[in-house]
Design a protein around this motif. Structure first.
Motif, PDB file in Angstrom:
ATOM      1  N   HIS A 196       0.831  -1.212   0.000  1.00 50.95           N
ATOM      2  CA  HIS A 196       0.000   0.000   0.000  1.00 50.95           C
ATOM      3  C   HIS A 196       0.867   1.265   0.000  1.00 50.95           C
ATOM      4  O   HIS A 196       0.561   2.234  -0.708  1.00 50.95           O
ATOM      5  CB  HIS A 196      -0.947   0.000   1.203  1.00 50.95           C
ATOM      6  N   GLU A 197       1.963   1.228   0.778  1.00 48.82           N
ATOM      7  CA  GLU A 197       2.873   2.371   0.788  1.00 48.82           C
ATOM      8  C   GLU A 197       3.506   2.568  -0.582  1.00 48.82           C
ATOM      9  O   GLU A 197       3.639   3.708  -1.056  1.00 48.82           O
ATOM     10  CB  GLU A 197       3.951   2.185   1.853  1.00 48.82           C
ATOM     11  N   MET A 198       3.906   1.460  -1.219  1.00 48.74           N
ATOM     12  CA  MET A 198       4.518   1.567  -2.554  1.00 48.74           C
ATOM     13  C   MET A 198       3.502   2.077  -3.572  1.00 48.74           C
ATOM     14  O   MET A 198       3.849   2.882  -4.445  1.00 48.74           O
ATOM     15  CB  MET A 198       5.083   0.216  -2.988  1.00 48.74           C
ATOM     16  N   GLU A 199       2.268   1.607  -3.482  1.00 45.92           N
ATOM     17  CA  GLU A 199       1.232   2.103  -4.391  1.00 45.92           C
ATOM     18  C   GLU A 199       1.039   3.605  -4.209  1.00 45.92           C
ATOM     19  O   GLU A 199       0.946   4.357  -5.199  1.00 45.92           O
ATOM     20  CB  GLU A 199      -0.090   1.369  -4.153  1.00 45.92           C
ATOM     21  N   ALA A 200       0.978   4.039  -2.955  1.00 45.29           N
ATOM     22  CA  ALA A 200       0.808   5.467  -2.688  1.00 45.29           C
ATOM     23  C   ALA A 200       2.002   6.251  -3.222  1.00 45.29           C
ATOM     24  O   ALA A 200       1.835   7.323  -3.839  1.00 45.29           O
ATOM     25  CB  ALA A 200       0.629   5.693  -1.183  1.00 45.29           C
ATOM     26  N   GLN A 201       3.224   5.718  -2.996  1.00 45.36           N
ATOM     27  CA  GLN A 201       4.421   6.393  -3.498  1.00 45.36           C
ATOM     28  C   GLN A 201       4.410   6.446  -5.028  1.00 45.36           C
ATOM     29  O   GLN A 201       4.753   7.467  -5.621  1.00 45.36           O
ATOM     30  CB  GLN A 201       5.691   5.679  -3.005  1.00 45.36           C
ATOM     31  N   CYS A 202       4.007   5.337  -5.658  1.00 50.81           N
ATOM     32  CA  CYS A 202       3.936   5.313  -7.126  1.00 50.81           C
ATOM     33  C   CYS A 202       2.914   6.337  -7.638  1.00 50.81           C
ATOM     34  O   CYS A 202       3.175   7.032  -8.627  1.00 50.81           O
ATOM     35  CB  CYS A 202       3.566   3.919  -7.620  1.00 50.81           C
ATOM     36  N   LYS A 203       1.785   6.441  -6.957  1.00 44.97           N
ATOM     37  CA  LYS A 203       0.784   7.435  -7.368  1.00 44.97           C
ATOM     38  C   LYS A 203       1.348   8.845  -7.225  1.00 44.97           C
ATOM     39  O   LYS A 203       1.141   9.703  -8.104  1.00 44.97           O
ATOM     40  CB  LYS A 203      -0.487   7.279  -6.538  1.00 44.97           C
TER      41      LYS A 203
ATOM     42  N   GLY B 260       2.009  11.288 -10.283  1.00 40.12           N
ATOM     43  CA  GLY B 260       1.438  12.644 -10.253  1.00 40.12           C
ATOM     44  C   GLY B 260       2.512  13.701 -10.468  1.00 40.12           C
ATOM     45  O   GLY B 260       2.311  14.667 -11.228  1.00 40.12           O
ATOM     46  N   GLU B 261       3.655  13.520  -9.790  1.00 39.94           N
ATOM     47  CA  GLU B 261       4.776  14.461  -9.949  1.00 39.94           C
ATOM     48  C   GLU B 261       5.297  14.422 -11.385  1.00 39.94           C
ATOM     49  O   GLU B 261       5.588  15.475 -11.980  1.00 39.94           O
ATOM     50  CB  GLU B 261       5.895  14.097  -8.959  1.00 39.94           C
TER      51      GLU B 261
END
Length: 150
Positions: free
Chosen positions: A107-114, A118-119
Motif C-alpha cells: 500500500h505504501e509503494m502504491e501510494a508512493q507510485c501514485k 502525479g509528480e
C-alpha cells in the motif's frame, strides 16, 4: 340363539381343546450341581496353586508394565504433537505478520507510485508548457529573421 351361532363358528380343534391333556412344560434352564471335591484339577490338589497364581500375578505385572510403557510413549507422542502444534501456530502467526507487513509495504509503494506518477505528470505538463513557449519564441525569431532579411 346367538350362543349357538357363536359355537358353530369356532374351529373344531379349539372346540376339542378342553378335552386334550395339557402339555408338560420344559424349563429353559438346567440345574447343574458343583463338581465333587475329588474332581478338582491337579493344580489345586498338589500345591501348584501358588505357582499358578504366581504366574498369573507375573503376567499381570508384565501387562501393566507394557501398558505403562505404551502410555509413556503415547504421552511422549502427545507432547511432541503439542509442541508441533505450538510451533505451527507460532510459524503461522509469524507468517501472518509478514503478510500484514508486506501488505502495508504494498500500500505504501502504491501510494508512493501514485505520488511519483502525479509528480511526473506535473513535470510533463510544465515541460509541455515550456515547449509551447519556446515554439512561440522560435516562431517570433523566425518571423523577425524573415521580415528583417527579406
Amino acid at each position: 340363539m346367538p350362543d349357538v351361532a357363536l359355537k358353530s363358528t369356532l374351529p373344531p380343534t379349539e372346540a376339542a381343546a378342553p378335552e386334550a391333556a395339557p402339555r408338560a412344560r420344559q424349563h429353559p434352564f438346567r440345574v447343574v450341581s458343583p463338581p465333587a471335591r475329588d474332581a478338582e484339577p491337579d493344580m489345586l490338589r498338589d500345591g501348584s496353586l501358588s505357582e499358578g497364581w504366581g504366574g498369573l500375578i507375573e503376567q499381570i505385572r508384565d501387562s501393566a508394565a507394557r501398558l505403562r510403557d505404551k502410555e509413556a510413549r503415547l504421552q511422549d507422542r502427545e507432547d511432541q504433537v503439542q509442541q508441533l502444534v505450538l510451533r505451527t501456530k507460532e510459524e503461522l502467526q509469524a507468517a501472518a505478520e509478514r503478510v500484514f507487513r508486506a501488505e502495508i509495504q504494498v500500500h505504501e509503494m502504491e501510494a508512493q507510485c501514485k505520488r511519483d506518477v502525479g509528480e511526473a505528470e506535473r513535470r510533463m505538463l510544465e515541460a509541455e508548457e515550456k515547449v509551447r513557449m519556446m515554439e512561440g519564441w522560435l516562431a517570433r525569431v523566425h518571423d523577425t529573421i524573415v521580415t528583417e532579411f527579406s
